[in-house]
Design a protein around this motif. Structure first.
Motif, PDB file in Angstrom:
ATOM      1  N   ARG A  55      49.100  43.050  53.348  1.00 11.05           N
ATOM      2  CA  ARG A  55      47.784  43.039  52.703  1.00 11.05           C
ATOM      3  C   ARG A  55      47.247  41.621  52.828  1.00 11.05           C
ATOM      4  NH1 ARG A  55      44.292  46.732  51.079  1.00 11.05           N
ATOM      5  NH2 ARG A  55      45.982  47.950  50.209  1.00 11.05           N
ATOM      6  N   VAL A  57      44.913  38.661  51.832  1.00 10.18           N
ATOM      7  CA  VAL A  57      44.130  38.259  50.660  1.00 10.18           C
ATOM      8  C   VAL A  57      43.351  36.968  50.872  1.00 10.18           C
ATOM      9  CG1 VAL A  57      45.653  39.479  49.063  1.00 10.18           C
ATOM     10  CG2 VAL A  57      46.049  37.065  49.529  1.00 10.18           C
ATOM     11  N   ILE A 105      39.847  40.210  54.972  1.00  8.46           N
ATOM     12  CA  ILE A 105      40.131  39.969  53.551  1.00  8.46           C
ATOM     13  C   ILE A 105      40.144  41.305  52.798  1.00  8.46           C
ATOM     14  CG2 ILE A 105      39.365  38.813  51.428  1.00  8.46           C
ATOM     15  CD1 ILE A 105      40.352  36.908  53.633  1.00  8.46           C
ATOM     16  N   GLY A 106      41.240  41.548  52.074  1.00  7.57           N
ATOM     17  CA  GLY A 106      41.382  42.772  51.296  1.00  7.57           C
ATOM     18  C   GLY A 106      41.885  43.967  52.077  1.00  7.57           C
ATOM     19  N   LYS A 107      42.111  43.810  53.364  1.00  5.16           N
ATOM     20  CA  LYS A 107      42.554  44.931  54.191  1.00  5.16           C
ATOM     21  C   LYS A 107      44.084  44.965  54.288  1.00  5.16           C
ATOM     22  CE  LYS A 107      38.430  46.093  56.380  1.00  5.16           C
ATOM     23  NZ  LYS A 107      37.539  45.118  55.919  1.00  5.16           N
ATOM     24  N   PRO A 152      39.165  47.858  52.300  1.00  8.47           N
ATOM     25  CA  PRO A 152      39.390  46.970  51.158  1.00  8.47           C
ATOM     26  C   PRO A 152      39.530  47.734  49.842  1.00  8.47           C
ATOM     27  CG  PRO A 152      37.371  46.378  52.329  1.00  8.47           C
ATOM     28  CD  PRO A 152      37.906  47.602  52.963  1.00  8.47           C
TER      29      PRO A 152
END
Length: 153
Positions: A55, A57, A105-107, A152
């Motif tokens: 993940r 971040v 980001i967030g994936k 996300p």
């Protein structure tokens, strides 16, 4: 005498059941950052080839590279970093129509590559010092090594 033989047999059998990490050329999936870091450290300096679910971040760049991180602070000992050289940055930007440091980001992603312990030197006034720490990097050489597995959160 029989007790000693049984005790010796128990130790021998216990030694046979100990676990070891897969060889550095084996491919295997890992999803826990600390296990990825441990595997890379145990295989240092060669690293461990595998498929890793991460993940993302945070992201940053230095020089011509972009770095995708599993922790907000890339220096965090629990962080795994996906290193993207210029060629891969260009491929990802063209494919996703935005820079990778924004898109990921967030994936949650799956990357195939070598998780390797990398020594990072501390700098003072632009010069290397004798102090350092380690990061775990997975360096991608082609966009085919990376797949987004969800959107996300």
């Amino acid at each position: 005498m029989m007790k000693n033989i049984l005790l010796l047999l128990a130790f021998v059998l216990a030694g046979c059941t100990s676990t070891t990490l897969p060889p550095t050329t084996a491919t295997y999936p890992l999803t826990d950052s600390m296990k990825i870091i441990e595997a890379a450290a145990n295989a240092a300096p060669k690293g461990v080839v595998g498929e890793y679910t991460l993940r993302i971040v945070a992201a940053g760049s230095q020089g011509h590279f972009v770095y995708l991180n599993t922790e907000a602070d890339y220096r965090d000992q629990r962080a795994v970093t996906v290193a993207l050289p210029p060629r891969v940055i260009k491929q990802l930007t063209a494919y996703y129509k935005m820079p990778p440091q924004e898109f990921f980001i967030g994936k949650k992603i799956v990357v195939r590559g070598k998780a390797q312990r990398v020594k990072i030197a501390f700098l003072a006034e632009g010069k290397r010092t004798d102090k350092y720490y380690y990061q775990t990097h997975i360096r991608l050489m082609d966009i085919a090594q990376l797949k987004v597995v969800d959107e996300p959160v």
